[in-house]
Scaffold this motif. Structure first.
Motif, PDB file in Angstrom:
ATOM      1  N   VAL A  13      -4.267  47.906 -35.127  1.00 53.62           N
ATOM      2  CA  VAL A  13      -4.441  46.235 -35.225  1.00 53.62           C
ATOM      3  C   VAL A  13      -3.842  45.786 -33.894  1.00 53.62           C
ATOM      4  CG1 VAL A  13      -3.439  44.517 -36.384  1.00 53.62           C
ATOM      5  CG2 VAL A  13      -4.146  46.618 -37.707  1.00 53.62           C
TER       6      VAL A  13
ATOM      7  N   TYR B 230      -1.914  48.982 -43.078  1.00 57.26           N
ATOM      8  CA  TYR B 230      -2.961  48.346 -42.305  1.00 57.26           C
ATOM      9  C   TYR B 230      -3.660  47.431 -43.073  1.00 57.26           C
ATOM     10  CZ  TYR B 230      -3.169  51.034 -38.087  1.00 57.26           C
ATOM     11  OH  TYR B 230      -2.918  51.509 -36.875  1.00 57.26           O
TER      12      TYR B 230
ATOM     13  N   ALA C 292       1.276  48.692 -36.687  1.00 52.41           N
ATOM     14  CA  ALA C 292      -0.194  49.252 -36.650  1.00 52.41           C
ATOM     15  C   ALA C 292      -0.767  49.215 -35.529  1.00 52.41           C
ATOM     16  CB  ALA C 292      -0.823  48.249 -37.758  1.00 52.41           C
TER      17      ALA C 292
ATOM     18  N   PRO D 274      -8.538  47.067 -39.185  1.00 55.46           N
ATOM     19  CA  PRO D 274      -7.876  47.438 -40.514  1.00 55.46           C
ATOM     20  C   PRO D 274      -8.696  47.727 -41.467  1.00 55.46           C
ATOM     21  CG  PRO D 274      -7.372  45.115 -40.021  1.00 55.46           C
ATOM     22  CD  PRO D 274      -8.240  45.864 -38.711  1.00 55.46           C
TER      23      PRO D 274
END
Length: 437
Positions: free
Chosen positions: A239, A127, A236, A254
């Motif tokens: 994100v 992240y 992720a 993040p």
């Protein structure tokens, strides 16, 4: 003995005795803080990968929450009946004896805790690096090194593409349940909880309900924005979610995830020291691991061992393989802990039970545990095989270092000299001596 010397002695004892200072709110924050770490930011991909459809994935999240609640409810009886540090380690010790207790201790110290920490630290690094690599995966080695430094698109809600294999469904629970891992952490410090008969079950009920609602709604938010394909392709998920909704402010997600996972790493390190201490009190762990750093008053040896073991697990960069390792070991051992409830009802009906759960709940939990540990042996034989080998590695260690009492004098001298040498290097002392610092 003079009155002043008696007062001094009582002060010393007061400094080294665990006191029940934690309130209900403290207990809730311990459980919620232990559960919510990296799982919700990693597991959605793993759950969807094994289920195939969004609706079944959401069902897995709900069932995982209910599964955790049932286990925590069973632990409420055990925790108020056997009020010792170490949680399930103490329960198995009292119920099944030192061998199985050591196996549980070995699983937790050598597999579950360091492997969980590796997963959380890898999530942290992914992240943190993702904003710098928005169109591709962050470099694998760089992610590992950073982990070491850390130590309303409703059309997606369908049952389309649901996988019908029972083995895949069982594996999906590993990812789902990993996100709920931590519901039993309050039991590790039950000696410090005020009125545990009232506050333990209340803290468990409130925390598990809150986390389940948050997790399900978080997944609903993910799937209202991202397609299943986007979730599966994302390294992720949060994100990708932020990039679609928050635009120039997407960088905030993040950052918050990194803070959450970084805090979770610290939480794992802190709670692990309790387990090392409980094992050493029973003579099943090296004495050094119960010692405290003289200046910082922290369990430095335990923290260092945990950090080193976590780095070993970082040689495997596949987060979902790590989840399978830790999932098999965790739920097998917790299933044995829940087995203590009916076993003690049969063997020791005279024990005081301030909280007495209906036997249907531990039986259901044990049956579910058998399902999620036995079925994946077919679907994921390599990971489960490695997990079994890691568990079996406890057997020679137990018989060689714990069960064997009459060790050669030269061996004991080497152990003692090594302990003293490491004490000097790390500036650590025995826990009972910290009152004089």
């Amino acid at each position: 003995m003079s009155a002043s010397s008696v007062d001094d002695e009582s002060k010393k004892n007061e400094e080294i005795t665990l006191k029940p200072k934690m309130t209900l709110v403290n207990g809730i924050t311990v459980i919620v803080g232990s559960i919510i770490g990296s799982g919700i930011f990693v597991s959605p991909t793993g759950v969807l990968k094994e289920t195939g459809s969004v609706n079944v994935a959401l069902l897995v999240w709900i069932i995982s929450g209910l599964f955790s609640m049932v286990g925590a409810y069973c632990y409420a009886e055990l925790g108020t009946m056997i009020r010792k540090s170490g949680a399930d380690y103490a329960y198995i010790m009292d119920t099944f004896g030192p061998f199985l207790a050591f196996v549980r201790l070995w699983i937790e110290c050598m597999i579950v805790r360091p492997c969980s920490q590796a997963i959380v630290s890898l999530t942290f690094s992914v992240y943190v690096m993702k904003p710098f690599f928005p169109e591709c995966e962050p470099p694998n080695n760089a992610a590992r090194m950073l982990a070491v430094c850390c130590i309303c698109q409703t059309q997606y809600f369908t049952f389309l593409n649901t996988k019908t294999e029972v083995t895949s469904l069982a594996l999906s629970f590993y990812s789902g349940l990993f996100a709920y891992n931590g519901w039993n952490y309050l039991n590790f410090i039950i000696e410090e909880l005020k009125d545990p008969v009232r506050n333990l079950p209340l803290a468990i009920a409130i925390s598990c309900t809150l986390v389940t609602v948050v997790y399900v709604l978080t997944n609903v938010a993910f799937y209202t924005t991202l397609s299943p394909e986007e979730v599966l392709e994302s390294e992720a998920v949060a994100v990708s979610f932020a990039n679609k909704l928050f635009g120039p402010l997407a960088w905030t997600i993040p950052v918050f995830v990194a803070l959450s996972t970084f805090g979770a790493v610290n939480g794992i390190l802190l709670t692990s020291s309790r387990l090392f201490y409980a094992g050493a009190c029973q003579g099943q762990m090296p004495e050094l691991l119960t010692m405290i750093q003289a200046k910082t008053l922290t369990p430095a040896p335990s923290v260092l061992v945990m950090a080193l073991l976590s780095m070993v697990y970082l040689t495997v960069s596949d987060i979902y393989a790590l989840i399978n390792y830790v999932g098999f070991s965790t739920w097998l051992s917790i299933g044995v802990s829940v087995l203590c409830v009916p076993w003690l009802r049969w063997k020791r009906p005279d024990l005081e039970r301030p909280i007495k759960v209906h036997l249907i709940w531990p039986i259901l939990y044990i049956m579910a545990t058998i399902f999620i540990t036995a079925v994946p042996m077919v679907a994921s034989p390599v990971e489960t095989g490695i997990g079994i080998l890691m568990i079996l590695s406890s057997v020679p260690v137990y018989f060689g270092f714990v069960y064997w009492r009459n060790k050669p004098r030269c061996f004991l001298m080497i152990i003692n000299k090594t302990t003293v040498f490491l004490q000097k290097i790390l500036l650590v002392v025995g826990k009972a001596k910290t009152a004089h610092l």
